[in-house]
Scaffold this motif. Structure first.
Motif, PDB file in Angstrom:
ATOM      1  N   CYS A  27       0.873  -1.172   0.000  1.00 49.58           N
ATOM      2  CA  CYS A  27       0.000   0.000   0.000  1.00 49.58           C
ATOM      3  C   CYS A  27       0.909   1.221   0.000  1.00 49.58           C
ATOM      4  CB  CYS A  27      -0.942   0.020   1.204  1.00 49.58           C
ATOM      5  SG  CYS A  27      -0.172   0.275   2.813  1.00 49.58           S
ATOM      6  N   LEU A  28       0.347   2.364  -0.230  1.00 51.01           N
ATOM      7  CA  LEU A  28       1.151   3.579  -0.147  1.00 51.01           C
ATOM      8  C   LEU A  28       1.357   3.928   1.323  1.00 51.01           C
ATOM      9  CD1 LEU A  28      -0.398   5.681  -3.029  1.00 51.01           C
ATOM     10  CD2 LEU A  28       1.817   4.532  -2.984  1.00 51.01           C
ATOM     11  N   PRO A  29       2.539   4.452   1.668  1.00 54.80           N
ATOM     12  CA  PRO A  29       2.836   4.714   3.081  1.00 54.80           C
ATOM     13  C   PRO A  29       1.801   5.588   3.791  1.00 54.80           C
ATOM     14  CG  PRO A  29       4.820   4.890   1.791  1.00 54.80           C
ATOM     15  CD  PRO A  29       3.691   4.721   0.816  1.00 54.80           C
TER      16      PRO A  29
ATOM     17  N   GLU B 210       0.897   0.956 -16.849  1.00 53.16           N
ATOM     18  CA  GLU B 210       1.413   1.663 -15.679  1.00 53.16           C
ATOM     19  C   GLU B 210       1.108   0.882 -14.411  1.00 53.16           C
ATOM     20  OE1 GLU B 210       1.516   6.323 -16.596  1.00 53.16           O
ATOM     21  OE2 GLU B 210      -0.502   5.546 -16.282  1.00 53.16           O
ATOM     22  N   HIS B 211       1.807   1.236 -13.352  1.00 52.33           N
ATOM     23  CA  HIS B 211       1.639   0.640 -12.027  1.00 52.33           C
ATOM     24  C   HIS B 211       2.060  -0.831 -11.991  1.00 52.33           C
ATOM     25  CE1 HIS B 211      -0.183   4.348 -10.916  1.00 52.33           C
ATOM     26  NE2 HIS B 211      -1.129   4.198 -11.824  1.00 52.33           N
ATOM     27  N   LEU B 212       2.974  -1.179 -12.869  1.00 52.04           N
ATOM     28  CA  LEU B 212       3.645  -2.472 -12.844  1.00 52.04           C
ATOM     29  C   LEU B 212       5.131  -2.141 -12.807  1.00 52.04           C
ATOM     30  CD1 LEU B 212       1.695  -4.158 -15.773  1.00 52.04           C
ATOM     31  CD2 LEU B 212       1.344  -4.580 -13.348  1.00 52.04           C
ATOM     32  N   ALA B 213       5.813  -2.567 -11.780  1.00 53.65           N
ATOM     33  CA  ALA B 213       7.223  -2.189 -11.644  1.00 53.65           C
ATOM     34  C   ALA B 213       8.011  -2.527 -12.904  1.00 53.65           C
ATOM     35  CB  ALA B 213       7.842  -2.867 -10.422  1.00 53.65           C
ATOM     36  N   ARG B 214       7.761  -3.716 -13.461  1.00 52.74           N
ATOM     37  CA  ARG B 214       8.530  -4.150 -14.629  1.00 52.74           C
ATOM     38  C   ARG B 214       8.314  -3.231 -15.827  1.00 52.74           C
ATOM     39  NH1 ARG B 214       4.781  -7.274 -12.764  1.00 52.74           N
ATOM     40  NH2 ARG B 214       2.977  -7.852 -13.974  1.00 52.74           N
ATOM     41  N   GLU B 215       7.119  -2.693 -15.983  1.00 52.98           N
ATOM     42  CA  GLU B 215       6.844  -1.783 -17.096  1.00 52.98           C
ATOM     43  C   GLU B 215       7.304  -0.369 -16.785  1.00 52.98           C
ATOM     44  OE1 GLU B 215       5.790  -2.802 -20.105  1.00 52.98           O
ATOM     45  OE2 GLU B 215       5.854  -4.826 -19.289  1.00 52.98           O
TER      46      GLU B 215
ATOM     47  N   ALA C 131       8.524 -10.505   9.351  1.00 58.10           N
ATOM     48  CA  ALA C 131       8.365  -9.267  10.124  1.00 58.10           C
ATOM     49  C   ALA C 131       7.268  -8.364   9.548  1.00 58.10           C
ATOM     50  CB  ALA C 131       9.693  -8.506  10.158  1.00 58.10           C
ATOM     51  N   TRP C 132       6.930  -8.544   8.298  1.00 60.17           N
ATOM     52  CA  TRP C 132       5.910  -7.710   7.651  1.00 60.17           C
ATOM     53  C   TRP C 132       4.524  -8.347   7.697  1.00 60.17           C
ATOM     54  CZ3 TRP C 132       9.179  -7.318   2.570  1.00 60.17           C
ATOM     55  CH2 TRP C 132      10.328  -6.541   2.804  1.00 60.17           C
ATOM     56  N   ARG C 133       4.395  -9.511   8.287  1.00 62.96           N
ATOM     57  CA  ARG C 133       3.160 -10.292   8.229  1.00 62.96           C
ATOM     58  C   ARG C 133       1.927  -9.495   8.660  1.00 62.96           C
ATOM     59  NH1 ARG C 133       1.451 -14.893  11.925  1.00 62.96           N
ATOM     60  NH2 ARG C 133       3.217 -14.091  13.085  1.00 62.96           N
ATOM     61  N   HIS C 134       2.070  -8.631   9.638  1.00 65.74           N
ATOM     62  CA  HIS C 134       0.913  -7.881  10.151  1.00 65.74           C
ATOM     63  C   HIS C 134       0.880  -6.444   9.624  1.00 65.74           C
ATOM     64  CE1 HIS C 134      -0.186 -11.212  12.628  1.00 65.74           C
ATOM     65  NE2 HIS C 134       1.037 -11.264  13.122  1.00 65.74           N
ATOM     66  N   TRP C 135       1.708  -6.142   8.650  1.00 59.71           N
ATOM     67  CA  TRP C 135       1.696  -4.800   8.067  1.00 59.71           C
ATOM     68  C   TRP C 135       0.495  -4.674   7.138  1.00 59.71           C
ATOM     69  CZ3 TRP C 135       7.141  -2.450   6.905  1.00 59.71           C
ATOM     70  CH2 TRP C 135       7.932  -2.549   8.058  1.00 59.71           C
ATOM     71  N   ASP C 136       0.276  -3.473   6.649  1.00 60.04           N
ATOM     72  CA  ASP C 136      -0.941  -3.180   5.894  1.00 60.04           C
ATOM     73  C   ASP C 136      -0.901  -3.661   4.447  1.00 60.04           C
ATOM     74  OD1 ASP C 136      -2.397  -1.754   7.966  1.00 60.04           O
ATOM     75  OD2 ASP C 136      -0.781  -0.282   7.816  1.00 60.04           O
ATOM     76  N   TRP C 137      -2.105  -3.969   3.967  1.00 59.27           N
ATOM     77  CA  TRP C 137      -2.324  -4.370   2.576  1.00 59.27           C
ATOM     78  C   TRP C 137      -3.508  -3.564   2.064  1.00 59.27           C
ATOM     79  CZ3 TRP C 137       0.369  -7.439  -0.682  1.00 59.27           C
ATOM     80  CH2 TRP C 137      -0.212  -7.738  -1.903  1.00 59.27           C
ATOM     81  N   SER C 138      -3.386  -2.994   0.894  1.00 63.97           N
ATOM     82  CA  SER C 138      -4.458  -2.190   0.331  1.00 63.97           C
ATOM     83  C   SER C 138      -5.077  -2.893  -0.872  1.00 63.97           C
ATOM     84  CB  SER C 138      -3.899  -0.827  -0.090  1.00 63.97           C
ATOM     85  OG  SER C 138      -4.756  -0.186  -0.992  1.00 63.97           O
ATOM     86  N   GLU C 139      -6.387  -3.109  -0.799  1.00 68.99           N
ATOM     87  CA  GLU C 139      -7.103  -3.695  -1.941  1.00 68.99           C
ATOM     88  C   GLU C 139      -7.010  -2.768  -3.154  1.00 68.99           C
ATOM     89  OE1 GLU C 139      -8.354  -6.774  -1.869  1.00 68.99           O
ATOM     90  OE2 GLU C 139      -7.739  -6.963   0.227  1.00 68.99           O
ATOM     91  N   GLU C 140      -7.012  -1.466  -2.896  1.00 72.03           N
ATOM     92  CA  GLU C 140      -6.900  -0.483  -3.976  1.00 72.03           C
ATOM     93  C   GLU C 140      -5.549  -0.627  -4.695  1.00 72.03           C
ATOM     94  OE1 GLU C 140      -7.314   4.343  -4.642  1.00 72.03           O
ATOM     95  OE2 GLU C 140      -7.327   3.515  -2.618  1.00 72.03           O
ATOM     96  N   ALA C 141      -4.480  -0.761  -3.923  1.00 72.88           N
ATOM     97  CA  ALA C 141      -3.151  -0.954  -4.519  1.00 72.88           C
ATOM     98  C   ALA C 141      -3.102  -2.262  -5.295  1.00 72.88           C
ATOM     99  CB  ALA C 141      -2.070  -0.932  -3.433  1.00 72.88           C
ATOM    100  N   GLU C 142      -3.712  -3.313  -4.741  1.00 73.02           N
ATOM    101  CA  GLU C 142      -3.731  -4.606  -5.429  1.00 73.02           C
ATOM    102  C   GLU C 142      -4.423  -4.486  -6.789  1.00 73.02           C
ATOM    103  OE1 GLU C 142      -5.644  -9.043  -4.924  1.00 73.02           O
ATOM    104  OE2 GLU C 142      -5.042  -7.983  -3.099  1.00 73.02           O
ATOM    105  N   LYS C 143      -5.506  -3.729  -6.851  1.00 71.47           N
ATOM    106  CA  LYS C 143      -6.203  -3.529  -8.126  1.00 71.47           C
ATOM    107  C   LYS C 143      -5.318  -2.791  -9.130  1.00 71.47           C
ATOM    108  CE  LYS C 143     -10.859  -3.631  -6.271  1.00 71.47           C
ATOM    109  NZ  LYS C 143     -11.994  -2.839  -5.830  1.00 71.47           N
ATOM    110  N   LEU C 144      -4.505  -1.838  -8.652  1.00 75.04           N
ATOM    111  CA  LEU C 144      -3.610  -1.088  -9.547  1.00 75.04           C
ATOM    112  C   LEU C 144      -2.511  -1.960 -10.128  1.00 75.04           C
ATOM    113  CD1 LEU C 144      -2.962   2.366  -7.842  1.00 75.04           C
ATOM    114  CD2 LEU C 144      -4.046   1.951 -10.050  1.00 75.04           C
ATOM    115  N   HIS C 145      -1.789  -2.679  -9.257  1.00 73.71           N
ATOM    116  CA  HIS C 145      -0.639  -3.453  -9.741  1.00 73.71           C
ATOM    117  C   HIS C 145      -0.963  -4.906 -10.070  1.00 73.71           C
ATOM    118  CE1 HIS C 145      -0.354  -4.807  -5.596  1.00 73.71           C
ATOM    119  NE2 HIS C 145       0.037  -3.627  -5.179  1.00 73.71           N
ATOM    120  N   GLY C 146      -2.118  -5.385  -9.640  1.00 75.33           N
ATOM    121  CA  GLY C 146      -2.536  -6.741  -9.996  1.00 75.33           C
ATOM    122  C   GLY C 146      -1.783  -7.847  -9.290  1.00 75.33           C
ATOM    123  N   ILE C 147      -1.136  -7.527  -8.194  1.00 73.59           N
ATOM    124  CA  ILE C 147      -0.369  -8.529  -7.451  1.00 73.59           C
ATOM    125  C   ILE C 147      -1.119  -8.846  -6.163  1.00 73.59           C
ATOM    126  CG2 ILE C 147       1.812  -9.027  -6.280  1.00 73.59           C
ATOM    127  CD1 ILE C 147       3.086  -6.925  -8.209  1.00 73.59           C
TER     128      ILE C 147
END
Length: 169
Positions: free
Chosen positions: A13-15, A145-150, A44-60
């Motif tokens: 997600c975005l910070p 856009e919003h794919l690191a590789r691209e 160590a990141w297991r309980h950090w945040d995840w954004s459904e919105e970010a997932e929709k952008l990058h597809g991961i």
């Protein structure tokens, strides 16, 4: 190997929306060579945040990271090998932050510095119209856009086009 190299990360997600961690990184050199890695999250990141919105952008998805992600230590090592002696640039400070977070999570040194791409453009005296034209051309050639590789490939193409224009004039 043709330098510089451009780097781009995608994150959970975005910070500003929570405690984020890197999930994908890509590096592209101006010679056209590029690599991308999905990063299996550290424990160590297991309980950090995840954004459904970010997932929709990058597809991961988290499931994709679990199945296809590589161990973070392997990613960091392969990134350093791929970069070699190239200077590395990014179009956002967040990319340096996520590299530092990745290294810190592994208790490893940051393998290379990430510089702001704007510094490179200023150092080479590229004008705003030159940069805008190169960016527009790169977006035509690599529109995803919003794919690191691209995104990394598009940034490398911008620099390559600028350097080619510099040689032609």
């Amino acid at each position: 190997m043709s330098c510089p190299a451009l780097i781009d990360f995608e994150a959970s997600c975005l910070p500003e929306y929570g405690q984020s961690y890197p999930i994908e990184v890509a590096i592209a050199r101006i010679d056209g060579e590029s690599r991308a890695w999905l990063i299996r999250p550290l424990e160590a990141w297991r309980h950090w945040d995840w954004s459904e919105e970010a997932e929709k952008l990058h597809g991961i998805s988290r499931e994709m990271l679990r199945k296809e992600g590589l161990p973070a230590a392997q990613v960091l090592k392969e990134m350093a090998r791929f970069v070699g002696d190239c200077e590395v640039y990014a179009d956002a400070d967040l990319d340096a932050y996520w590299l530092e977070l990745l290294a810190h999570g592994l208790k490893a040194p940051v393998p290379f510095a990430v510089h702001f791409l704007g510094e490179y453009l200023v150092r080479h005296n590229f004008t705003r119209p030159q940069v805008v034209a190169a960016l527009e051309e790169a977006k035509l050639r690599l529109p995803k856009e919003h794919l690191a590789r691209e995104d990394a490939k598009r940034l490398a193409l911008v620099v390559k086009l600028l350097l080619e224009g510099e040689k032609a004039s």
